[in-house]
Scaffold this motif. Structure first.
Motif, PDB file in Angstrom:
ATOM      1  N   ASN A  99      -5.453  23.960 -10.130  1.00 32.32           N
ATOM      2  CA  ASN A  99      -6.826  24.348  -9.822  1.00 32.32           C
ATOM      3  C   ASN A  99      -7.088  25.803 -10.225  1.00 32.32           C
ATOM      4  OD1 ASN A  99      -8.856  25.428  -7.384  1.00 32.32           O
ATOM      5  ND2 ASN A  99      -9.380  23.429  -8.232  1.00 32.32           N
ATOM      6  N   LYS A 112     -10.714  20.687  -7.229  1.00 32.72           N
ATOM      7  CA  LYS A 112     -11.575  21.236  -6.186  1.00 32.72           C
ATOM      8  C   LYS A 112     -12.401  22.411  -6.724  1.00 32.72           C
ATOM      9  CE  LYS A 112     -11.418  22.891  -1.397  1.00 32.72           C
ATOM     10  NZ  LYS A 112     -10.527  23.218  -0.252  1.00 32.72           N
ATOM     11  N   ASP A 147      -7.425  17.732  -5.138  1.00 32.99           N
ATOM     12  CA  ASP A 147      -7.093  19.139  -4.910  1.00 32.99           C
ATOM     13  C   ASP A 147      -7.050  19.923  -6.225  1.00 32.99           C
ATOM     14  OD1 ASP A 147      -6.917  18.624  -2.230  1.00 32.99           O
ATOM     15  OD2 ASP A 147      -4.720  18.563  -2.163  1.00 32.99           O
ATOM     16  N   LYS A 150      -2.565  23.159  -6.452  1.00 32.34           N
ATOM     17  CA  LYS A 150      -3.173  24.476  -6.249  1.00 32.34           C
ATOM     18  C   LYS A 150      -3.070  25.317  -7.509  1.00 32.34           C
ATOM     19  CE  LYS A 150      -3.017  28.507  -3.165  1.00 32.34           C
ATOM     20  NZ  LYS A 150      -2.344  29.106  -1.975  1.00 32.34           N
ATOM     21  N   ARG A 184      -5.181  12.390  -3.713  1.00 31.98           N
ATOM     22  CA  ARG A 184      -5.295  13.708  -3.094  1.00 31.98           C
ATOM     23  C   ARG A 184      -4.882  14.802  -4.074  1.00 31.98           C
ATOM     24  NH1 ARG A 184      -1.555  13.936   1.467  1.00 31.98           N
ATOM     25  NH2 ARG A 184      -2.959  12.341   2.338  1.00 31.98           N
ATOM     26  N   THR A 185      -3.824  14.553  -4.852  1.00 32.39           N
ATOM     27  CA  THR A 185      -3.397  15.544  -5.841  1.00 32.39           C
ATOM     28  C   THR A 185      -4.511  15.802  -6.848  1.00 32.39           C
ATOM     29  OG1 THR A 185      -1.101  14.795  -5.620  1.00 32.39           O
ATOM     30  CG2 THR A 185      -1.635  16.127  -7.540  1.00 32.39           C
TER      31      THR A 185
END
Length: 574
Positions: free
Chosen positions: A183, A227, A224, A180, A220-221
């Motif tokens: 990102n 994203k 994310d 997060k 997935r890391t």
């Protein structure tokens, strides 16, 4: 010929005359750069001359861009303390000249940056306020792009910072902790790059610290972290495998899981395989990766590390050795480029570099050297296993690391646990070592550095003795032979005449029972990428807390190279 980004690191000129028994090759040593007096003019004159030589050579080879270190030491900011600001002002003057040399050679210029650099002044003014730190970093980036139009882009490294041995008051530290935050960083920075018409290259390399530590392999890391990232100014840069620059690693499938433009990172100066002291050839690996990447990887180019990487005593400078001592570095670098940019086979690329007449002998030598690296340096059965600890993939090479060969009971027990066919490992090692007489003959035929092969032969004699110690019943006679061979190696290759390996011998028993080792490995290590329940409960969380409480990374019981090199073993448990 394919258009694209063909990038190579250009830090070699800054290491001319670098002292010290062991050198940190991860970044320019800014503290040893003179900023005043006659020493400044002499040192920077040499750097400029070397950079002209280097850029001329790599541009002629077909590279289109170089990287230089680094944003932290060149970006001015009002929060910097007076001493830091003064040093940065001088470095900006000198690097402005270097930037013109790079651009004058027809090459694009990318600047590296760890996220996030701080100075004593910044720490005093901001402290640990994350929002203010990120605002400060955005100001660094924007100011640098505005001040230096020569810069094509910036290469961000978010998963590793300065090593524990770096004593620079202007230091970098890990700031981004999860997908997060990564990102958000990208969303905040990309408008700055778009405004200035420059490129942001994000490296996925990490050392396993924090939740972002599995970015290099966890789908997935990665998803994310990226994203909503859809910008023509963005490129993703990934090492070819799921770990550092080792053999036996399949191509990272993350190349095919995102639509973004990508760069594949290669290493010509193999930090775990002699750093150019002998022919650790990467051509056939490059050919295999290039063939696989012809699919839907959306490849934008390659990044070849010809100087950067590792903590070791080997000192050869790529494209800067007048006596040809950088031959193996040049060969790896140019062959990798020709495979990816010109779609040549290994055979054609080698012939282009050494000439058609020499090519048959050189290719035979390189095939033998490939066997020696893969079957003597590495232990194939262990190297082929997929093992993970916390957020990192276990290196496939444990007993030879940077400039050290470890011959001790702990390594013996670990290898005997994971290698189920020791007889095969012994046969492969002995057969590979038997190739040296032919390799020396071929080196003489092709007028290649014979002494390099002779040095490698003498080192590999110790490697094969180590393998016998690892897998045969212990005998005092073998221990004495190893000690005598170490003494003979040091005498034949004194460190004041040429760089050589350090041989770390310790036959004292490692007081962990075989059953205990098996239990610990099943608890701490896994053979799948995904995390198990025990990892979520213990390995990732509770174990990290225990480690931080007892701080074994500060203990002398932990090998010095784990405590004092790179970011230290502590980084694994953050």
């Amino acid at each position: 010929m394919l258009p694209g980004i063909y990038l190579i690191d250009a830090i070699g000129p800054f290491f001319r005359g670098c002292e010290g028994r062991r050198i940190n090759w991860s970044k320019i040593h800014f503290t040893r750069l003179a900023t005043s007096g006659p020493e400044r003019e002499e040192q920077w004159k040499g750097i400029r001359e070397d950079l002209r030589t280097f850029t001329r050579e790599v541009a002629a080879a077909g590279f289109t861009a170089v990287t230089l270190d680094d944003l932290a030491h060149l970006a001015a900011h009002p929060l910097h303390d007076e001493e830091t600001a003064a040093r940065i002002a001088v470095l900006r003057e000198e690097f402005a000249v270097l930037f013109e040399i790079v651009r004058g050679a027809g090459l694009d210029l990318y600047l590296t940056s760890d996220v996030l650099p701080v100075s004593p002044g910044v720490e005093a003014a901001i402290g640990e306020d994350r929002e203010k730190l990120e605002c400060y970093y955005r100001e660094l980036v924007g100011g640098m792009l505005a001040d230096f139009p020569q810069i094509t882009g910036i290469v961000l490294r978010i998963g590793e910072s300065d090593g524990v041995d770096v004593k620079d008051p202007l230091r970098t530290r890990l700031h981004v902790r999860d997908a997060k935050e990564t990102n958000r960083l990208l969303h905040d920075l990309l408008p700055i790059f778009e405004k200035h018409g420059r490129t942001l290259i994000l490296r996925t390399w990490t050392v396993g610290a924090h939740r972002i530590g599995d970015l290099i392999w966890h789908r997935r890391t990665l998803a994310d972290a990226l994203k909503g990232i859809d910008s023509p100014a963005f490129i993703l840069s990934m090492k070819y495998g799921e770990s550092d620059f080792f053999r036996y690693l399949p191509l990272n499938r993350a190349f095919f899981r995102t639509p973004h433009r990508k760069i594949v990172e290669l290493q010509a100066r193999r930090e775990y395989e002699g750093a150019g002291e002998y022919p650790s050839f990467i051509g056939w690996d490059c050919e295999q990766y290039a063939r696989e990447l012809q699919g839907d990887a959306n490849l934008a180019g390659i990044s070849v590390w010809c100087q950067t990487g590792g903590w070791h005593r080997f000192r050869r400078l790529a494209f800067l050795e007048e006596d040809g001592r950088d031959f193996w570095l040049r060969l790896n670098t140019r062959v990798a480029l020709r495979i990816f940019r010109y779609h040549e086979s290994v055979e054609d690329a080698v012939a282009h570099v050494v000439g058609a007449e020499k090519a048959p002998a050189v290719l035979e030598l390189l095939r033998h050297s490939e066997t020696v690296v893969k079957e003597l340096h590495y232990i194939g059965e262990f190297a082929s296993q997929k093992l993970f600890f916390r957020r990192v993939r276990i290196p496939p090479l444990l007993h030879v690391y940077w400039d050290c060969l470890f011959i001790n009971h702990a390594v013996r027990k670990v290898l005997r646990h994971f290698v189920t066919d020791p007889e095969r490992a012994l046969r492969e090692g002995e057969a590979a070592y038997a190739l040296f007489p032919r390799m020396i003959e071929l080196a003489r035929t092709a007028d290649l550095p014979v002494a390099d092969i002779e040095h490698w032969r003498d080192f590999c004699h110790l490697v094969r003795l180590a393998r016998r110690y690892y897998f045969l019943p212990f005998e005092p006679e073998l221990a004495e032979r190893i000690r005598a061979s170490k003494k003979a190696y040091k005498k034949a290759w004194p460190s004041d005449r040429r760089q050589r390996y350090r041989i770390k011998i310790n036959f004292e028993p490692f007081k962990v029972k075989r059953q205990t080792l098996g239990w610990l490995s099943s608890l701490l290590l896994r053979r799948q990428r995904g995390y198990r329940l025990i990892d979520h409960v213990f390995t990732l969380n509770l174990l990290g807390l225990i480690f931080r409480l007892i701080r074994p990374g500060k203990s002398k019981a932990v090998p010095k190279f784990l405590r004092k090199s790179a970011m230290g073993v502590d980084a694994l448990f953050r």
